[in-house]
Design an enzyme around this catalytic site. Sequence first.
Site, PDB file in Angstrom:
ATOM      1  N   CYS A 101       0.854  -1.193   0.000  1.00  0.00           N
ATOM      2  CA  CYS A 101       0.000   0.000   0.000  1.00  0.00           C
ATOM      3  C   CYS A 101       0.884   1.236   0.000  1.00  0.00           C
ATOM      4  O   CYS A 101       1.694   1.435   0.921  1.00  0.00           O
ATOM      5  CB  CYS A 101      -0.917  -0.003   1.214  1.00  0.00           C
ATOM      6  SG  CYS A 101      -1.887   1.515   1.403  1.00  0.00           S
ATOM      7  N   CYS A 139      -1.282   6.738   6.049  1.00  0.00           N
ATOM      8  CA  CYS A 139      -2.361   5.995   6.703  1.00  0.00           C
ATOM      9  C   CYS A 139      -1.774   4.727   7.303  1.00  0.00           C
ATOM     10  O   CYS A 139      -1.088   3.973   6.620  1.00  0.00           O
ATOM     11  CB  CYS A 139      -3.475   5.652   5.708  1.00  0.00           C
ATOM     12  SG  CYS A 139      -4.798   4.630   6.421  1.00  0.00           S
ATOM     13  N   CYS A 145      -4.221  -0.121   8.563  1.00  0.00           N
ATOM     14  CA  CYS A 145      -3.965  -1.559   8.397  1.00  0.00           C
ATOM     15  C   CYS A 145      -2.694  -1.910   9.172  1.00  0.00           C
ATOM     16  O   CYS A 145      -1.605  -2.045   8.607  1.00  0.00           O
ATOM     17  CB  CYS A 145      -3.829  -1.906   6.923  1.00  0.00           C
ATOM     18  SG  CYS A 145      -5.363  -1.735   5.996  1.00  0.00           S
ATOM     19  N   CYS A 170      -7.655   3.812  -1.881  1.00  0.00           N
ATOM     20  CA  CYS A 170      -7.449   2.754  -0.881  1.00  0.00           C
ATOM     21  C   CYS A 170      -7.717   1.384  -1.478  1.00  0.00           C
ATOM     22  O   CYS A 170      -8.774   1.133  -2.070  1.00  0.00           O
ATOM     23  CB  CYS A 170      -8.363   2.986   0.325  1.00  0.00           C
ATOM     24  SG  CYS A 170      -8.296   1.675   1.558  1.00  0.00           S
ATOM     25  N   GLN A 199     -22.469  -5.959   7.539  1.00  0.00           N
ATOM     26  CA  GLN A 199     -21.053  -6.289   7.572  1.00  0.00           C
ATOM     27  C   GLN A 199     -20.337  -5.658   6.376  1.00  0.00           C
ATOM     28  O   GLN A 199     -20.851  -5.681   5.255  1.00  0.00           O
ATOM     29  CB  GLN A 199     -20.857  -7.805   7.539  1.00  0.00           C
ATOM     30  CG  GLN A 199     -21.439  -8.542   8.726  1.00  0.00           C
ATOM     31  CD  GLN A 199     -20.579  -8.430   9.968  1.00  0.00           C
ATOM     32  OE1 GLN A 199     -19.558  -7.745   9.980  1.00  0.00           O
ATOM     33  NE2 GLN A 199     -20.975  -9.100  11.037  1.00  0.00           N
ATOM     34  N   TYR A 220     -30.607  -9.076  18.434  1.00  0.00           N
ATOM     35  CA  TYR A 220     -29.699  -8.168  17.714  1.00  0.00           C
ATOM     36  C   TYR A 220     -29.723  -8.547  16.217  1.00  0.00           C
ATOM     37  O   TYR A 220     -28.671  -8.696  15.585  1.00  0.00           O
ATOM     38  CB  TYR A 220     -28.265  -8.243  18.237  1.00  0.00           C
ATOM     39  CG  TYR A 220     -28.120  -8.122  19.734  1.00  0.00           C
ATOM     40  CD1 TYR A 220     -28.026  -6.867  20.335  1.00  0.00           C
ATOM     41  CD2 TYR A 220     -28.061  -9.248  20.539  1.00  0.00           C
ATOM     42  CE1 TYR A 220     -27.890  -6.747  21.711  1.00  0.00           C
ATOM     43  CE2 TYR A 220     -27.920  -9.137  21.914  1.00  0.00           C
ATOM     44  CZ  TYR A 220     -27.829  -7.891  22.496  1.00  0.00           C
ATOM     45  OH  TYR A 220     -27.691  -7.784  23.849  1.00  0.00           O
ATOM     46  N   GLU A 263     -34.606  -6.311  17.193  1.00  0.00           N
ATOM     47  CA  GLU A 263     -33.569  -5.309  16.937  1.00  0.00           C
ATOM     48  C   GLU A 263     -34.084  -3.949  17.402  1.00  0.00           C
ATOM     49  O   GLU A 263     -35.242  -3.605  17.173  1.00  0.00           O
ATOM     50  CB  GLU A 263     -33.233  -5.277  15.447  1.00  0.00           C
ATOM     51  CG  GLU A 263     -32.385  -4.122  14.980  1.00  0.00           C
ATOM     52  CD  GLU A 263     -31.013  -4.087  15.634  1.00  0.00           C
ATOM     53  OE1 GLU A 263     -30.625  -2.996  16.097  1.00  0.00           O
ATOM     54  OE2 GLU A 263     -30.348  -5.134  15.675  1.00  0.00           O
ATOM     55  N   ASN A 305     -26.062 -11.827  18.039  1.00  0.00           N
ATOM     56  CA  ASN A 305     -25.016 -11.205  17.221  1.00  0.00           C
ATOM     57  C   ASN A 305     -24.836  -9.763  17.707  1.00  0.00           C
ATOM     58  O   ASN A 305     -25.206  -8.812  17.018  1.00  0.00           O
ATOM     59  CB  ASN A 305     -25.424 -11.245  15.741  1.00  0.00           C
ATOM     60  CG  ASN A 305     -24.344 -10.697  14.829  1.00  0.00           C
ATOM     61  OD1 ASN A 305     -23.181 -10.617  15.200  1.00  0.00           O
ATOM     62  ND2 ASN A 305     -24.734 -10.299  13.633  1.00  0.00           N
ATOM     63  N   CYS A 325     -17.717 -10.356  17.496  1.00  0.00           N
ATOM     64  CA  CYS A 325     -16.592  -9.647  16.879  1.00  0.00           C
ATOM     65  C   CYS A 325     -15.537  -9.295  17.924  1.00  0.00           C
ATOM     66  O   CYS A 325     -14.606  -8.543  17.645  1.00  0.00           O
ATOM     67  CB  CYS A 325     -17.073  -8.379  16.163  1.00  0.00           C
ATOM     68  SG  CYS A 325     -17.918  -7.193  17.234  1.00  0.00           S
TER      69      CYS A 325
END
Length: 374
Positions: free
Chosen positions: A3, A11, A14, A87, A211, A240, A261, A306, A333
Amino acid sequence: MQCDYYDAGRCRSCSLIEQPYARQLADKQAACEQLLAGFDGLVWLPPVASPQERFRNKAKMVAGGTVEAPTLGILDRDGLGVDLRGCGLHTDGLRAALPVLADFVTRARLTPYDVPTRRGELKHLLVTESPDGELMVRFVLRSEESLARVRKHLGWLREALPQVVVVSANLQPEHKAVLEGEREVLLTHETTLRMRVNGIDLHLRPQSFFQTNTAMAAELYRLGREWVGERAPATVWDLYCGVGGFALHVAAPGREVVGIEVSTEAIASAEQSRDELGLTGVRFEAGDAIAWATSRDAPPDLVVVNPPRRGIGADLSRWLEESGVPGVLYSSCNAQTLARDLAEMPSLRPVRARLLDMFPNTGHYEVLVLLERR
């Protein structure tokens, strides 16, 4: 992955980009396994790898620079714009759209918000691409001052980018590090972006969550459908539920599925998808997942959770423990909060887990865990 932005120090988002991808994946798996090492009998399936590049379906761009020369990307330490239109994480469709949207900023005279002086109107540009190549564009503005100009030039934008189907303005008047505000002004007749996943059309409204890695989302929902199908529950609650990803995937003849939700926008999207699919055994309700679940008289055969990074928390974990529900499918997550929540449910033992690399080149991931009552 190479990159130019990273190499130039412009940046550093990552943070793992210099590591070989196989090592990134192995380290994430090892970290999750260590956090859940105290649960005997847990079988870890091989991790699901993602493409390292062009996997992000959503561009969250901070506006900077000037009207004549806007930047779309991030801010540096001094609050000045760093342009990241090229990007390598974004899909090809997003990369092609961003220069046109920068031209629109100039054409509509949308003054980028200057953080040091607290002046300007355009704070963020949020762009999402569907699997079919259609786009949702959201302008996060400080006030209504520039709304008329956005409307005036909307025809030009849709001619320049025919793939744009939904455009809205989000109003965020406060001077703080918040991506968007509560009020959304739709500027197109179309209200949803159709996200086709595993043959199911999910509908994404401007303030709904989806997502950011479409390929991994598809695999996550496919695994959920497979694991739930093996248990063949007659009743399922999807807490959720968002726009209905899990609920719609696990729906089956003779099975009753309820999705809960807090976002009314997400529920409207889920109901639209359900109606298009003709699913009579699925219903959705807007409400707090914990309050809704704990007010029911009896649990279902299986609960899907979730939650955001904070996890489901002690109240819902303890309710699941005491409810007698036979099985839980937990999509997390954050394995740290997952481990904390599992500790509150000793009777529900994790038996199967799989990591999905939602965010290559960073330490983030999604992990799916199946729990069974012992």
